[in-house]
Structure formats: structure tokens, C-alpha cells
Design a protein around this motif. Structure first.
Motif, short mmCIF file in Angstrom:
data_model
loop_
_atom_site.label_atom_id
_atom_site.label_comp_id
_atom_site.label_asym_id
_atom_site.label_seq_id
_atom_site.Cartn_x
_atom_site.Cartn_y
_atom_site.Cartn_z
N TYR A 233 0.78 -1.23 0.00
CA TYR A 233 0.00 0.00 0.00
C TYR A 233 0.82 1.29 0.00
N LEU A 234 2.07 1.25 0.44
CA LEU A 234 2.83 2.48 0.58
C LEU A 234 3.82 2.74 -0.55
N LYS A 235 4.14 1.71 -1.31
CA LYS A 235 5.11 1.93 -2.39
C LYS A 235 4.40 2.35 -3.67
N PRO A 236 5.11 2.96 -4.63
CA PRO A 236 4.51 3.28 -5.92
C PRO A 236 4.01 2.03 -6.63
N SER A 237 2.97 2.19 -7.42
CA SER A 237 2.36 1.06 -8.12
C SER A 237 3.33 0.46 -9.12
N SER A 238 3.32 -0.88 -9.21
CA SER A 238 4.18 -1.58 -10.16
C SER A 238 3.59 -2.95 -10.42
N ARG A 239 4.22 -3.69 -11.32
CA ARG A 239 3.75 -5.03 -11.66
C ARG A 239 3.91 -6.00 -10.49
N ALA A 240 4.76 -5.63 -9.53
CA ALA A 240 4.96 -6.50 -8.36
C ALA A 240 3.80 -6.43 -7.38
N ASP A 241 2.85 -5.50 -7.61
CA ASP A 241 1.71 -5.35 -6.70
C ASP A 241 0.94 -6.65 -6.53
N LYS A 242 0.72 -7.38 -7.62
CA LYS A 242 -0.08 -8.61 -7.55
C LYS A 242 0.59 -9.64 -6.65
N TRP A 243 1.91 -9.75 -6.76
CA TRP A 243 2.61 -10.76 -5.97
C TRP A 243 2.69 -10.32 -4.51
N ALA A 244 2.84 -9.02 -4.26
CA ALA A 244 2.80 -8.52 -2.89
C ALA A 244 1.42 -8.75 -2.29
N ALA A 245 0.37 -8.48 -3.08
CA ALA A 245 -1.00 -8.70 -2.62
C ALA A 245 -1.25 -10.18 -2.37
N MET A 246 -0.68 -11.03 -3.22
CA MET A 246 -0.85 -12.47 -3.04
C MET A 246 -0.23 -12.94 -1.72
N LEU A 247 0.97 -12.42 -1.40
CA LEU A 247 1.61 -12.76 -0.14
C LEU A 247 0.77 -12.27 1.04
N TYR A 248 0.23 -11.07 0.90
CA TYR A 248 -0.51 -10.43 1.99
C TYR A 248 -1.86 -11.09 2.24
N THR A 249 -2.56 -11.47 1.17
CA THR A 249 -3.93 -11.96 1.31
C THR A 249 -4.07 -13.47 1.28
N VAL A 250 -3.12 -14.17 0.65
CA VAL A 250 -3.26 -15.61 0.46
C VAL A 250 -2.26 -16.40 1.29
N VAL A 251 -0.99 -16.00 1.27
CA VAL A 251 0.05 -16.78 1.91
C VAL A 251 0.12 -16.53 3.42
N THR A 252 0.04 -15.26 3.84
CA THR A 252 0.16 -14.94 5.27
C THR A 252 -0.85 -15.67 6.14
N PRO A 253 -2.15 -15.72 5.77
CA PRO A 253 -3.09 -16.48 6.61
C PRO A 253 -2.74 -17.96 6.74
N MET A 254 -2.05 -18.51 5.76
CA MET A 254 -1.63 -19.90 5.84
C MET A 254 -0.45 -20.07 6.80
N LEU A 255 0.45 -19.10 6.85
CA LEU A 255 1.68 -19.23 7.63
C LEU A 255 1.46 -19.10 9.13
N ASN A 256 0.51 -18.26 9.54
CA ASN A 256 0.37 -17.95 10.96
C ASN A 256 0.21 -19.18 11.86
N PRO A 257 -0.68 -20.14 11.53
CA PRO A 257 -0.80 -21.31 12.42
C PRO A 257 0.50 -22.09 12.56
N PHE A 258 1.27 -22.17 11.49
CA PHE A 258 2.53 -22.91 11.54
C PHE A 258 3.59 -22.15 12.34
N ILE A 259 3.58 -20.84 12.24
CA ILE A 259 4.52 -20.03 13.02
C ILE A 259 4.30 -20.25 14.51
N TYR A 260 3.03 -20.26 14.91
CA TYR A 260 2.72 -20.42 16.34
C TYR A 260 2.84 -21.86 16.81
#
Length: 305
Positions: A258-285
């Protein structure tokens, strides 16, 4: 006048990651696997906390709600992503508004849950004798309820701001889900109100929650460094290491998105933020927490004994 003469957009088109069929199939299978692991991991964490008396403490009360929020936020995004990867990329206006509301609700709720968890660790490490009094069941409930209330306020505010917009030109959202920022950019009407709500939400809610986390961990690190025993230092650090890892991933990916200038990497950053992070949290804990691993071991032994 131009706005009144244009045809209102009734459907938005979400861009995918690639047009290559083989790559689409690979992405579909990968996202499906991630979603299934997310569901099983977060649901398993919720059930484990409820079934294990030794985990009935404020820290795990927050963690159970974090797992629920991750479960809901992932369900808002990933199933629609799976459809968009290989099939229909269009989403109706009403569906887009609903996705904005629910995603912003749970996204901001998670921010404040992480802040509440940071405060919980601060009290546990810096004021251990006062911990039972300060982090009482009533206070824990109030912090969780307040997190959901702030999330609801954010979701309603963003939805109101979006509902005031007119869309008469391009209907292509260069992302795989409906988000406020790209929708504002597509609008043909005055976006002053929507941008004001977005800025207010980011500064009032987002910055305040991150400041709570930052100040809490500054106090925690200072307290840990003042401990003379190396063993006690490791024990104190281990109680907040999992949460610190989760906070780093969550805020790191969200700020990058959300804070960096728009680029083609937005989709992959959004994918990490919305798809991957919710998967990682249970394993981290679960992987870095002795109490969770012990509770899982006891529950497994009880079922097989």
C-alpha cells in the motif's frame, strides 16, 4: 455533465497472473493447496485452543481470534481468485462492494488483534506480577471486541466511500480482488470523499495499531536486555518470537503493497498479503511454541489411547 451521460459499469474485470494455460493450471493447483492448508491450519488451531485447558489464557484467546480472522479473510479472497485464474474474471458491482467491505473489516481487525497481542506480551514480560489483573478475561474480551468494532467501522467507512463513486470508463481492475485503491483510480466521479476516508483510516487505525506494536516491543526488548541470565533472556524472547514473526510478515507485506509506488509487483505482494500470510500464521505459532506443541501432543495421545 459527462458523468451523467455515461453508462454505469455493472461488472468489473479482474486481471489474472498470466494468460498461459499451463501456468494457469499450475497457479490454480498452488492456490487451491494453499487455501486447503489455510483452512485446516487455522481451523485446527481454533479447535486445539478450545479443547486444551492449558491454552485457556489471554495469549491463546487472541491467537484463536487471529486464526478465525485469517480463516475469514482468506475465504473472502482465495475462492474468487481460484475462479479468476482459469475461468470467469468478471465480478458484479455488488459482489465487488461486498468483497471490499468484508476484506477491510477483517484486515483492520487483524491489525488491532496483533496490537492487542503485542500489549499482552508487554504486560507478561514487563509487569509479570500484574499480568493476571491487567489481562483479566474481561479485559481480553474488551480488546478483542474493540478490534472487531474498529474493523467493522473501517469496513463500513470504505464501503460508504466506494458506494458514492460512479464508474463509467474502464472496468478493468489490475488485481485479483476488489480493493479500494484501484477502484478509486477507476472512478469517473469526484473521489475526494473516498480518498479522505482511505487516508483517515490508514492514519487513524493503521498507524495507531502499528505504533502500539512498536512501542510495546521497544519496552519488551529493553526489559529483556536488562535481564542478566542468558537462559531467562531466551525464555522471555521465546514467548514473543512467534508473534514478532507474524507481525513482521503482516506489516511488511501490507506496507509494501500500500505504501510503495504502483508496479507489476503489486499482484505478488498482494498475493503474499492476502493468500500466503493467513496460511503461515498457524505454523509459526505451532512450530515455535512449546505450549502449543505440548497441547497437540496431549490431545493426540488422548485420542489414540
Amino acid at each position: 455533465m459527462a458523468e451523467s451521460n455515461c453508462t454505469q459499469v455493472t461488472e468489473f474485470s479482474l486481471t489474472g497472473f498470466t494468460e498461459d494455460l499451463a501456468a494457469q493450471v499450475t497457479l490454480f493447483l498452488m492456490f487451491l493447496l494453499i487455501y486447503l492448508v489455510t483452512i485446516l491450519g487455522n481451523l485446527g488451531m481454533i479447535l486445539l485452543i478450545r479443547a486444551s485447558p492449558q491454552l485457556h489464557s489471554p495469549m491463546y484467546y487472541f491467537l484463536g481470534n487471529l486464526a478465525f480472522v485469517d480463516l475469514c479473510s482468506s475465504t473472502v479472497i482465495t475462492p474468487r481468485l481460484l475462479v479468476a485464474v482459469v475461468l470467469e474474471k468478471g465480478v458484479a458491482y455488488a459482489g465487488c462492494v461486498a468483497q471490499v467491505f468484508v476484506f477491510d473489516l477483517f484486515g483492520m481487525t487483524e491489525c488491532f488483534l496483533l496490537a492487542a497481542m503485542a500489549y499482552d506480551r508487554y504486560v507478561a514480560i514487563c509487569h509479570p506480577l500484574l499480568y493476571p489483573l491487567v489481562m483479566s478475561p474481561k479485559r481480553s474480551f474488551q480488546l478483542v471486541a474493540g478490534s472487531y468494532l474498529v474493523g467493522l467501522t473501517n469496513g463500513v467507512g470504505q464501503t460508504i466511500g466506494m458506494s458514492s463513486l460512479s464508474f463509467c470508463g474502464s472496468n478493468v481492475i489490475d488485481l485479483f480482488f476488489c480493493d479500494v485503491s484501484p477502484l478509486i483510480s477507476l472512478s469517473a466521479s469526484d473521489t475526494t470523499l473516498s480518498r479522505a476516508i482511505l487516508r483517515t483510516s490508514a492514519s487513524l487505525f493503521g498507524v495507531s495499531s502499528s505504533l502500539v506494536v512498536l512501542v510495546s516491543y521497544m519496552a519488551i526488548i529493553s526489559a529483556i536486555l536488562s535481564i542478566r541470565s542468558a537462559k531467562s533472556k531466551r525464555k522471555a524472547f521465546s514467548t514473543c518470537a512467534s508473534h514478532l514473526t507474524t507481525v513482521s510478515i503482516f506489516y511488511g507485506t501490507s506496507f509494501f503493497m500500500y505504501l510503495k509506488p504502483s508496479s507489476r509487483a503489486d499482484k505478488w505482494a498482494a498475493m503474499l498479503y492476502t493468500v500466503v500470510t493467513p496460511m503461515l500464521n498457524p505454523f509459526i505459532y505451532s512450530l515455535r511454541n512449546k505450549e502449543v506443541k505440548e497441547a497437540l501432543r496431549r490431545l493426540t495421545n488422548m485420542k489414540w489411547s
